[in-house]
Design an enzyme around this catalytic site. Sequence first.
Site, PDB file in Angstrom:
ATOM      1  N   GLY A 145      24.394 -13.466  90.968  1.00  0.00           N
ATOM      2  CA  GLY A 145      24.753 -12.201  91.618  1.00  0.00           C
ATOM      3  C   GLY A 145      24.522 -12.330  93.103  1.00  0.00           C
ATOM      4  O   GLY A 145      23.763 -13.203  93.535  1.00  0.00           O
ATOM      5  N   CYS A 204      21.135 -18.940  88.493  1.00  0.00           N
ATOM      6  CA  CYS A 204      21.028 -18.559  89.904  1.00  0.00           C
ATOM      7  C   CYS A 204      20.248 -17.244  90.066  1.00  0.00           C
ATOM      8  O   CYS A 204      19.071 -17.196  89.722  1.00  0.00           O
ATOM      9  CB  CYS A 204      22.414 -18.512  90.528  1.00  0.00           C
ATOM     10  SG  CYS A 204      22.351 -18.530  92.327  1.00  0.00           S
ATOM     11  N   TYR A 205      20.892 -16.167  90.518  1.00  0.00           N
ATOM     12  CA  TYR A 205      20.181 -14.892  90.620  1.00  0.00           C
ATOM     13  C   TYR A 205      19.523 -14.547  89.288  1.00  0.00           C
ATOM     14  O   TYR A 205      18.410 -14.028  89.241  1.00  0.00           O
ATOM     15  CB  TYR A 205      21.170 -13.788  91.013  1.00  0.00           C
ATOM     16  CG  TYR A 205      20.581 -12.390  91.017  1.00  0.00           C
ATOM     17  CD1 TYR A 205      19.913 -11.917  92.140  1.00  0.00           C
ATOM     18  CD2 TYR A 205      20.692 -11.553  89.905  1.00  0.00           C
ATOM     19  CE1 TYR A 205      19.366 -10.642  92.158  1.00  0.00           C
ATOM     20  CE2 TYR A 205      20.149 -10.275  89.915  1.00  0.00           C
ATOM     21  CZ  TYR A 205      19.486  -9.821  91.038  1.00  0.00           C
ATOM     22  OH  TYR A 205      18.946  -8.570  91.051  1.00  0.00           O
ATOM     23  N   HIS A 226      24.867 -23.765  89.377  1.00  0.00           N
ATOM     24  CA  HIS A 226      25.921 -23.114  88.577  1.00  0.00           C
ATOM     25  C   HIS A 226      26.528 -24.100  87.582  1.00  0.00           C
ATOM     26  O   HIS A 226      27.385 -24.904  87.952  1.00  0.00           O
ATOM     27  CB  HIS A 226      27.005 -22.565  89.502  1.00  0.00           C
ATOM     28  CG  HIS A 226      26.557 -21.362  90.248  1.00  0.00           C
ATOM     29  ND1 HIS A 226      26.631 -20.087  89.729  1.00  0.00           N
ATOM     30  CD2 HIS A 226      25.986 -21.239  91.467  1.00  0.00           C
ATOM     31  CE1 HIS A 226      26.128 -19.225  90.606  1.00  0.00           C
ATOM     32  NE2 HIS A 226      25.727 -19.896  91.660  1.00  0.00           N
ATOM     33  N   GLU A 234      28.622 -23.445  85.363  1.00  0.00           N
ATOM     34  CA  GLU A 234      29.950 -23.018  84.928  1.00  0.00           C
ATOM     35  C   GLU A 234      31.079 -23.535  85.813  1.00  0.00           C
ATOM     36  O   GLU A 234      32.244 -23.437  85.451  1.00  0.00           O
ATOM     37  CB  GLU A 234      30.007 -21.480  84.840  1.00  0.00           C
ATOM     38  CG  GLU A 234      29.947 -20.719  86.164  1.00  0.00           C
ATOM     39  CD  GLU A 234      28.525 -20.506  86.697  1.00  0.00           C
ATOM     40  OE1 GLU A 234      27.621 -21.260  86.306  1.00  0.00           O
ATOM     41  OE2 GLU A 234      28.339 -19.592  87.518  1.00  0.00           O
ATOM     42  N   SER A 255      57.334  -5.893  78.828  1.00  0.00           N
ATOM     43  CA  SER A 255      58.206  -6.399  79.891  1.00  0.00           C
ATOM     44  C   SER A 255      58.868  -7.712  79.506  1.00  0.00           C
ATOM     45  O   SER A 255      59.792  -8.167  80.167  1.00  0.00           O
ATOM     46  CB  SER A 255      57.384  -6.608  81.160  1.00  0.00           C
ATOM     47  OG  SER A 255      56.515  -7.714  80.984  1.00  0.00           O
ATOM     48  N   GLY A 256      58.341  -8.360  78.454  1.00  0.00           N
ATOM     49  CA  GLY A 256      58.837  -9.698  78.126  1.00  0.00           C
ATOM     50  C   GLY A 256      57.995 -10.771  78.798  1.00  0.00           C
ATOM     51  O   GLY A 256      58.176 -11.953  78.552  1.00  0.00           O
ATOM     52  N   GLY A 257      57.038 -10.361  79.655  1.00  0.00           N
ATOM     53  CA  GLY A 257      56.090 -11.310  80.256  1.00  0.00           C
ATOM     54  C   GLY A 257      55.026 -11.684  79.231  1.00  0.00           C
ATOM     55  O   GLY A 257      54.935 -11.069  78.162  1.00  0.00           O
ATOM     56  N   VAL A 258      54.213 -12.678  79.576  1.00  0.00           N
ATOM     57  CA  VAL A 258      53.241 -13.195  78.616  1.00  0.00           C
ATOM     58  C   VAL A 258      52.249 -12.102  78.173  1.00  0.00           C
ATOM     59  O   VAL A 258      52.031 -11.889  76.975  1.00  0.00           O
ATOM     60  CB  VAL A 258      52.440 -14.381  79.232  1.00  0.00           C
ATOM     61  CG1 VAL A 258      51.433 -14.920  78.233  1.00  0.00           C
ATOM     62  CG2 VAL A 258      53.379 -15.478  79.697  1.00  0.00           C
ATOM     63  N   ASP A 259      51.661 -11.399  79.137  1.00  0.00           N
ATOM     64  CA  ASP A 259      50.548 -10.505  78.817  1.00  0.00           C
ATOM     65  C   ASP A 259      50.965  -9.342  77.922  1.00  0.00           C
ATOM     66  O   ASP A 259      50.332  -9.074  76.899  1.00  0.00           O
ATOM     67  CB  ASP A 259      49.909  -9.950  80.101  1.00  0.00           C
ATOM     68  CG  ASP A 259      49.601 -11.052  81.098  1.00  0.00           C
ATOM     69  OD1 ASP A 259      49.628 -12.230  80.694  1.00  0.00           O
ATOM     70  OD2 ASP A 259      49.339 -10.741  82.270  1.00  0.00           O
ATOM     71  N   SER A 260      52.026  -8.631  78.317  1.00  0.00           N
ATOM     72  CA  SER A 260      52.406  -7.474  77.505  1.00  0.00           C
ATOM     73  C   SER A 260      52.976  -7.932  76.170  1.00  0.00           C
ATOM     74  O   SER A 260      52.830  -7.241  75.150  1.00  0.00           O
ATOM     75  CB  SER A 260      53.381  -6.560  78.248  1.00  0.00           C
ATOM     76  OG  SER A 260      54.607  -7.206  78.493  1.00  0.00           O
ATOM     77  N   SER A 261      53.598  -9.120  76.131  1.00  0.00           N
ATOM     78  CA  SER A 261      54.141  -9.612  74.856  1.00  0.00           C
ATOM     79  C   SER A 261      53.016  -9.913  73.879  1.00  0.00           C
ATOM     80  O   SER A 261      53.058  -9.511  72.712  1.00  0.00           O
ATOM     81  CB  SER A 261      54.945 -10.896  75.075  1.00  0.00           C
ATOM     82  OG  SER A 261      56.041 -10.644  75.898  1.00  0.00           O
ATOM     83  N   LYS A 321      44.302 -16.119  81.541  1.00  0.00           N
ATOM     84  CA  LYS A 321      45.716 -16.338  81.227  1.00  0.00           C
ATOM     85  C   LYS A 321      45.933 -17.450  80.185  1.00  0.00           C
ATOM     86  O   LYS A 321      46.690 -17.270  79.237  1.00  0.00           O
ATOM     87  CB  LYS A 321      46.447 -16.709  82.524  1.00  0.00           C
ATOM     88  CG  LYS A 321      47.944 -16.726  82.418  1.00  0.00           C
ATOM     89  CD  LYS A 321      48.467 -15.359  82.670  1.00  0.00           C
ATOM     90  CE  LYS A 321      49.968 -15.292  82.726  1.00  0.00           C
ATOM     91  NZ  LYS A 321      50.391 -13.943  83.134  1.00  0.00           N
TER      92      LYS A 321
END
Length: 522
Positions: free
Chosen positions: A57, A84-85, A178, A180, A232-238, A378
């Site tokens: 943080g 870390c924090y 870190h 990660e 919309s036909g995009g990845v996320d909404s599909s 994504k």
Amino acid sequence: MKDSGRPIVVLDFGAQYSKLIARRVRETHVFSLIVPFDYPLDKLRALNPAGIIFSGGPASVHADGAPMPDPGVFKLGIPILGICYGVQLFAQMLGGKVERPERREYGIAHLDTLGASGPLAGAGNLLAGVDNRTQVWMSHGDAISEVPEGFDAVAKTENCPFAAIANRAKGFYGVQFHPEVVHTPQGTRILSNFVHEICGCDSAWDMGSFVDQSIKEIREKVGNKQVICGLSGGVDSSVASVLIHEAIGDNLACVFVNNGLLRQGEPEMVQEVFRDHFHMDLHYVDAEDRFLEALAGVTEPEEKRKIIGNLFVEVFDEEAVRLGAIDFLAQGTLYPDVIESVSATGGPSVTIKSHHNVGGLPEKMNLSLLEPLRELFKDEVRAVGKALGLPDKIVMRHPFPGPGLGVRCIGAITKERLDTLRDADAIFIDEIQEAGLYGDIWQALVCLLPVRSVGVQGDERTYEEVCSLRAVTSEDAMTADWFRFPPEVLQRTASRICNEVKHINRVLFDITSKPPGTIEWE
Ligand code: XMP
């Protein structure tokens, strides 16, 4: 249903990297989710975590109102890893000392394991299998100067005597660096040791388990109520729609708005995939004429964006009202869309980027939000899409902006110019696919420029418009570099566009990176 096991819960203290922690844990096949640092203890317990990670943080543990978890977290009998924090905080809360050394440490450091830690360590040790000397990424002002009782230093760096600490009896561990980030090459090994060896998680979780778990949660949340989703036909909404459809079937209505600014064949493809293949309740709204009318004569980019955005909301709202009796608005919001901020009072507030809310619809119709992908990145969403059986042509496709070809048809937008642009775009994408390069590119696009140039075709003089090709590589669209094409791909694309697209006689290639350019031209 496959048991996805107990999760690893990340308490978020607001670090830039905290979102990566959960993702790295998921890469080790254990489910992980992020909650705010002050998440109530009873709710935390209800998540039944196998382990808890305190993220980094930006604050100093000495700052007034420094974010702090409920101290009861140390009494849950659950292993904790502080980063870390996170480690400074628990060192201080458990009676150690944190000070500000003369030198802030930022960047690459070399970690030396101590005693029996590192390569010689047995199972149950945070650093088991980690090289004696390994690179780590540091980014801190404060540092632990005295560990709490019961803790040992298990690794140090040149400037940091307590780079990794452990209290094995209690199951509390901490690292000042870190694990990660990619600059800590053995970081995933360290996280995996914590998750598997210390917390006892098995590697049973995968995107299939995410799908099963989400379906269960969506059913519990929605019951017999009605959900609407803008597709919309995009990845996320599909992916979001198919996931919700798996859970609640026809209680989900999807609305697909054809704004006339879509790519070639898009309305047909969306209907074929979602209505014909997945048998979803898809409401196709043909609003092409309304959009083109509203955009007639408009050339200023922001004005175009506003008109397109507002009209989309209007059309979507009308359809929602027509459908009636809706309780939830589903959105394909991903983790990077969720803006986290630790407010001045120390409480984190989670807000969604405004363009992800469909206008005032949630308030106007008193809708709750349903966002089943909000924990994911994504590429994880793509994996969920594949697990759900969505075809690659949807799951692997490049991002496409909400305002569509409206911001690629530079100058005035007309049906004729849009058709020209659609033809050129289809050829460019086709050639990229033919060359096997589609997956190497973040996004490829054509812009039609309001500039005419003289050409010669056969014996004829031509005087037509110019288009530019743009293809970029990127991690997250915040920065981008132009893609180095083999020249023959550009050559074939240019030659096909000039020969096959009626109103273009010249093709340019855009070599601007971002910054200073943006990916889209407008
Ligand atoms: P820029 O042009 O800002 O774009 O470098 C970054 C990424 O965002 C996409 N983009 C949008 N996506 N609505 C969206 O959903 C929008 O209004 C919008 N504008 C740009 C762009 O295609 C790129 O992937």
